[in-house]
Design a protein around this motif. Sequence first.
Motif, PDB file in Angstrom:
ATOM      1  N   VAL A 200       0.848  -1.201   0.000  1.00  0.00           N
ATOM      2  CA  VAL A 200       0.000   0.000   0.000  1.00  0.00           C
ATOM      3  C   VAL A 200       0.883   1.250   0.000  1.00  0.00           C
ATOM      4  CG1 VAL A 200      -1.580   1.375   1.441  1.00  0.00           C
ATOM      5  CG2 VAL A 200      -2.014  -1.052   1.099  1.00  0.00           C
ATOM      6  N   GLY A 438      -5.810   2.498   3.104  1.00  0.00           N
ATOM      7  CA  GLY A 438      -5.428   2.018   1.763  1.00  0.00           C
ATOM      8  C   GLY A 438      -6.654   1.553   0.996  1.00  0.00           C
ATOM      9  N   GLY A 442      -8.214   3.167  -2.272  1.00  0.00           N
ATOM     10  CA  GLY A 442      -7.627   2.280  -3.274  1.00  0.00           C
ATOM     11  C   GLY A 442      -8.572   1.752  -4.330  1.00  0.00           C
TER      12      GLY A 442
END
Lengths: 639, 80
Positions: A200, A438, A442
């Motif tokens: 990440v 993340g 993401g």
Amino acid sequence: MIYEASSIAVGLFVFFVLCVLGLSAYFARKTQSADAYFAAGGKIHWAVNGIAFAGDYLSAASFLGICGMIAMVGYDGFLYSIGYLGGWIVALFVVAEPLKKLGKYTFTDALDAKFNSKSIQLTAAISTLVVSLCYLIPQMVGAGALVTPLLGLPHYVGVLMVGSIVIFIVATAGMASTTYVQFLKGTLLIIFSAILVVLVLNKGLSLKPSADYHDFQSMKAQVVSGQVIAVDNNNYKIVGQKNTAKNHFVKLEKNGINTWWNLTTNKNQETVLQEALSTTKSADGNKLYNGKAKADKAFYQVGHMAEIVDNGKKVEKTGPVGPFKFLSIFTKSKVTRFTKAIFVDGKNKVTVWRQTITSGSEVMRPGLKFKVDKGSTVMSKLNFVSLMLALFFGTAALPHILIRYYTVPSAKCARKSTIVAISAIGFFYILTLFLGLGAMAGGVLDLGSSNMAAPLLAKSFGLILFAIISAIAFATVLGTVSGLIVAASGAIAHDLMDSLFKIKMTDAQKVKAGKISAIVVGIIAIILGILFKGMNVSYLVGWAFAVAASANLPAILMLLFWKKTTSRGIAASIVVGMTSALTIILLSPSMFERYGFDPATAPIALDNPGIISIPLSFLTLIIISWLTPHKRAKDILRV
Amino acid sequence: MGKKKNKLDEKAKLGLVLFGIYSLIYATFVIINTLWPKLMGKIIFAGLNLAVIYGFFLIIAAIVMGLIYNQMCLKIEEKK
């Protein structure tokens, strides 16, 4: 969203299960005595026990639940990590060594060590069973929920599979095999979560998280008296509008497909319709995802940065960043979250997730989930304090955690293994903040199931990592359920049958009773796991913490530190703590909402009972002990 | 027997003192979150706000205090 079974995930899961079954069969030959079955002979190395503690404690609620919550509400999810970890301080500084010295197989042993009281044996065993059951149900439902998307199997197969494997683990070698399954799971969970965090950070933050990330649309809208009358895109036709207390949602039709849009203003202060995600459930049970059937895969994954500020400049992406830099950039930037609204449209129940641009500074401090800031009341703040109290005092009173103190040879080893557990669990909980954020930025979130945030984050880095993380998620359930079943079977076979009812048994018969109890508890867990399918029962973990903190902890602490504690005082505090915690929960606003009533009509305005039930339990113990001074605990810490 | 009594007592007292210190730090954290949640958003160090720094501190403090406790307990046990 649609999940496709991954053959690598299936393969890894099968491999892991075979290892676990092999391990259990190996230890089965060594498990001939009650001591070996309930406490692994007290011969587990403290370092192994410490990681096994982590494997036992980091349940699906920690791994899947906390990561998912951080991905949806930011820092408020991380508060669970802090509270859960803080609880281990109580375990280390107050409970670990004395409990090891006092007990034999179960936490009831320790409470009853100086009394030989039937009321303690009965109430503590019931409390163990209630707490274990509250913990077991969500784990079993979670097992089924994981199997469906990851292995392509029906819910009941997942529950049956996990239930059967766990029964095998526990019924063959009891605490010995359970310990090594938890050790294996704890090790894998921490290592691969750390790898995922490195990935990440290496990826950094980006406005477009992946090449195939959904391109969100918006269009200008003309509004008259709160009603949208026209949009500047001829391909769309306005077919409906729903105004909720805070938002206006408009239903647009294109090529026979209906989608929901949110009325808002853009950067230029123009009134626009912004694309939202939705599910529509019709009266006949049919469910559409963004207006289409599930198989059309129209319910895409989401979550992206709306603005990234690095070194005072707006950038499109950051590239690899260090952990502090990642958090610092996140705090100064803006993220697009997706907030849920539910309403009825004709005969359909519609759930809409609208884009909500939130500043990183808001995401990185409390307030998005817990009402301590905007719109807070005295009661909402008390609720928050009550939750943090239950998390802090609950850990050291969970029976399936406490029994792990009897698997090491000495009090010194119990202390050392708790420190290993704190280090491993603390490290993992720090990772959860990065995993959650993340996932939030993401482009991996499945809005229908926030619990899948961590596995889906892994999937964005490749199928192999996804397969490994999925297999670990299964292992997470296996490890925790095994511990719970050992605790529950100990309560039945040892506390009730042996201690309370004095059923005469040889050592071999005690092992047999333990195994039969494990099978019975396992079957009950399977049945409940199937019956509760589809219900969000994660709140039951909260019940387990609240009941444990209210029923068990006051008894443990007062037994250790107040010489005037009596057996009746302990039994009464367990009963009052357990019943008051459960009563407050059952009469709380959130439960009233689940019953289908207006939450405002709930007789008790608190959702988290700890702030009332924990002091009440202490008070009960003190009053009853004063009134019944004939059988006191003596000087336990000096014995 | 008398000696053993004192040692157990000493470790229990040490545990209680450390528990008290940690509880105080934890309670302060909960109080700030409850009464002054905006204060938790204040940037303190390296671009990190109080919420993150305090949260990490609570986790790391638990580990460090655990290690200190173990060392002190070992010394008490060695005196035996």
